[in-house]
Design a protein around this motif. Structure first.
Motif, short mmCIF file in Angstrom:
data_model
loop_
_atom_site.label_atom_id
_atom_site.label_comp_id
_atom_site.label_asym_id
_atom_site.label_seq_id
_atom_site.Cartn_x
_atom_site.Cartn_y
_atom_site.Cartn_z
N ASP A 162 1.66 26.75 -4.30
CA ASP A 162 3.25 26.31 -5.32
C ASP A 162 4.16 27.41 -5.31
O ASP A 162 4.56 27.97 -6.24
CB ASP A 162 2.91 26.79 -6.96
N PRO A 163 4.73 26.95 -4.19
CA PRO A 163 5.51 27.78 -3.86
C PRO A 163 7.54 28.34 -4.23
O PRO A 163 7.65 28.60 -4.74
CB PRO A 163 5.79 27.44 -2.15
N ASP A 164 7.47 26.81 -5.00
CA ASP A 164 8.23 26.51 -5.46
C ASP A 164 8.52 26.76 -6.93
O ASP A 164 9.94 26.69 -7.42
CB ASP A 164 9.07 24.43 -5.09
N THR A 165 7.76 27.62 -7.25
CA THR A 165 7.50 27.30 -8.56
C THR A 165 7.32 28.96 -9.00
O THR A 165 6.49 30.00 -8.68
CB THR A 165 6.13 26.92 -9.58
N PRO A 166 8.62 29.30 -10.13
CA PRO A 166 8.44 30.97 -10.26
C PRO A 166 7.34 31.52 -11.05
O PRO A 166 6.50 30.52 -11.68
CB PRO A 166 9.89 31.19 -11.64
N VAL A 167 6.43 32.83 -11.02
CA VAL A 167 5.68 33.96 -11.85
C VAL A 167 5.99 34.28 -12.88
O VAL A 167 6.74 35.46 -11.84
CB VAL A 167 4.61 34.10 -10.30
N ILE A 168 5.69 34.79 -13.66
CA ILE A 168 5.96 35.82 -14.50
C ILE A 168 4.49 36.36 -14.90
O ILE A 168 3.31 36.02 -14.92
CB ILE A 168 6.25 35.61 -15.57
N SER A 169 3.79 37.46 -14.41
CA SER A 169 2.77 38.47 -14.10
C SER A 169 3.34 39.56 -15.18
O SER A 169 4.28 40.36 -14.89
CB SER A 169 1.96 37.95 -12.93
N GLU A 170 2.38 39.99 -15.90
CA GLU A 170 2.13 41.18 -16.59
C GLU A 170 2.62 42.28 -15.93
O GLU A 170 3.58 42.62 -16.62
CB GLU A 170 1.28 40.96 -17.25
N GLU A 171 2.27 42.29 -14.53
CA GLU A 171 2.36 43.46 -13.85
C GLU A 171 4.10 44.09 -12.59
O GLU A 171 3.79 43.93 -12.08
CB GLU A 171 1.24 44.05 -13.21
N GLU B 7 3.12 36.92 -24.74
CA GLU B 7 2.75 35.15 -23.96
C GLU B 7 1.72 35.40 -22.63
O GLU B 7 0.87 34.19 -23.19
CB GLU B 7 4.19 34.85 -23.29
N TRP B 8 1.28 35.74 -22.05
CA TRP B 8 0.44 36.31 -21.20
C TRP B 8 -0.32 36.57 -21.62
O TRP B 8 -1.63 36.39 -20.57
CB TRP B 8 1.13 37.16 -20.00
N GLU C 205 -1.50 21.60 -31.40
CA GLU C 205 -0.77 22.85 -30.78
C GLU C 205 -0.79 24.06 -31.72
O GLU C 205 -1.86 23.83 -32.92
CB GLU C 205 0.07 21.20 -31.70
N SER C 206 -0.93 25.13 -31.15
CA SER C 206 -1.33 26.25 -31.25
C SER C 206 -0.43 26.77 -32.17
O SER C 206 -0.64 27.65 -32.87
CB SER C 206 -2.06 26.90 -30.40
N GLY C 207 0.92 26.54 -32.12
CA GLY C 207 2.11 26.48 -32.86
C GLY C 207 2.49 28.45 -31.98
O GLY C 207 3.92 28.50 -32.51
N ILE C 208 2.05 28.75 -30.72
CA ILE C 208 3.03 29.88 -30.56
C ILE C 208 3.54 29.18 -29.07
O ILE C 208 4.19 27.81 -28.60
CB ILE C 208 1.44 29.66 -28.96
N GLU C 209 4.73 30.08 -29.04
CA GLU C 209 6.04 29.15 -28.38
C GLU C 209 6.51 30.31 -27.17
O GLU C 209 5.65 30.91 -27.33
CB GLU C 209 7.25 29.51 -29.26
N TYR C 210 6.41 29.58 -25.95
CA TYR C 210 6.76 29.82 -25.00
C TYR C 210 7.89 30.54 -24.33
O TYR C 210 9.27 29.96 -24.57
CB TYR C 210 6.40 29.22 -23.93
N ASN C 211 8.14 31.22 -23.35
CA ASN C 211 9.63 31.34 -22.01
C ASN C 211 10.77 31.81 -23.86
O ASN C 211 11.88 31.47 -23.20
CB ASN C 211 10.07 30.55 -21.99
N ASP D 55 12.25 37.48 -26.13
CA ASP D 55 11.29 38.40 -25.96
C ASP D 55 10.21 37.82 -25.71
O ASP D 55 9.85 37.08 -26.86
CB ASP D 55 11.75 39.35 -27.14
N LEU D 56 8.90 38.01 -25.00
CA LEU D 56 7.78 36.98 -24.39
C LEU D 56 6.80 38.41 -25.79
O LEU D 56 5.53 37.37 -25.82
CB LEU D 56 7.55 37.29 -23.90
N LEU D 57 7.02 39.48 -26.55
CA LEU D 57 6.49 39.61 -27.67
C LEU D 57 6.10 38.17 -29.06
O LEU D 57 7.17 37.48 -29.22
CB LEU D 57 6.44 40.70 -28.68
N ASN D 58 4.89 37.53 -28.85
CA ASN D 58 3.97 36.98 -30.11
C ASN D 58 4.67 37.73 -31.46
O ASN D 58 3.69 38.86 -31.96
CB ASN D 58 2.85 36.66 -29.79
#
Length: 253
Positions: free
Chosen positions: A54-63, A213-214, A233-239, A242-245
């Motif tokens: 999926d080359p056009d989609t950005p990736v966020i990884s923990e590392e 989030e990851w 619905e989990s109630g967890i918000e993303y993006n 601050d990525l801390l839940n």
């Protein structure tokens, strides 16, 4: 695309398992959390693989580090990855660690793969398909089944899943305040805790401590699409900026 992501998670699991039988050298990140060569090997394999799939989609990884909020706040689609969730469990060699890959659309996980390579256990979900568990036991053929969960019923004794590494007084206070009658506690590591609610092994997973989030996105997808009708619905918000839940509870429906 789901099948390609499942294969990618399996390949990352093979990378991790190559280090599992060795003496594990542990480094420390800036936040003092553990980092191993297995984390990095899985990270590079997944990020490179997603760029091909999926080359056009950005990736966020923990590392990989997190792009500035100004860059990602308007993203409507991206991948969210924890290449080795449960590094502490990996170091302890108890098998309860996972590869987590989630596709996020409009700040919600629409696809998730959670793979525990040491247990030959795979959970995966897609919004249009539902949630599934695939187990390969020694000497038996691989078994795949659709999984379902139901919202917790306070009127009955319940089974909760809790962290093997993070007990807390806050958890006990929450259970007492809400009036849950807990008859059994299942301890588990990594995002497997969420999946154990999704497949009905446990009724509730209250998480009173911090996560990123990851850590939860792929498992959240497995839970969301384990509803027989509609979506939980989990109630967890993303993006978030601050990525801390904050604390969350899985299993309320």
């Amino acid at each position: 695309m789901l099948n390609k992501v499942i294969k990618l998670a399996e390949e990352a699991g093979e990378k991790i398992m190559a280090f599992y039988a060795l003496d594990i050298k542990v480094d420390r990140k800036d936040d003092n959390s553990p980092l191993t060569k297995a984390d990095l090997a899985a990270h590079h394999h997944i990020v490179d693989g997603l760029k091909e799939i999926d080359p056009d989609t950005p990736v966020i990884s923990e590392e990989s580090g997190v792009p500035e909020f100004s860059e990602r706040k308007d993203w409507d689609r991206y991948w969210l990855v924890d290449p080795l969730d449960g590094t502490k469990e990996f170091i302890k060699k108890n098998g309860e660690f996972t590869v987590n890959i989630a596709l996020m659309v409009n700040r919600k996980p629409v696809m998730g793969v959670v793979y525990a390579p040491a247990m030959n256990l795979m959970y995966y979900a897609e919004k249009s398909l539902g949630s599934f568990r695939r187990q390969k036991a020694e000497g038996r053929s691989e078994q795949t089944e659709r999984i379902f969960s139901e919202p917790v019923d306070k009127s009955h004794p319940i089974k909760i899943v809790e962290s093997r590494s993070h007990g807390s007084p806050e958890l006990e206070a929450y259970l007492e305040k809400e009036g849950f009658n807990v008859e059994e506690r299942v301890k588990s590591g990594s995002s497997l805790k969420i999946c154990l609610v999704a497949d009905g092994t446990a009724d509730l997973y209250p998480r009173m401590g911090p996560t990123m989030e990851w850590d939860v996105a792929a498992g959240d997808a497995v839970y969301r699409y384990s509803a027989e009708d509609g979506i939980f619905e989990s109630g967890i918000e993303y993006n978030k900026e601050d990525l801390l839940n904050p604390s969350f509870v899985i299993g309320l429906g």
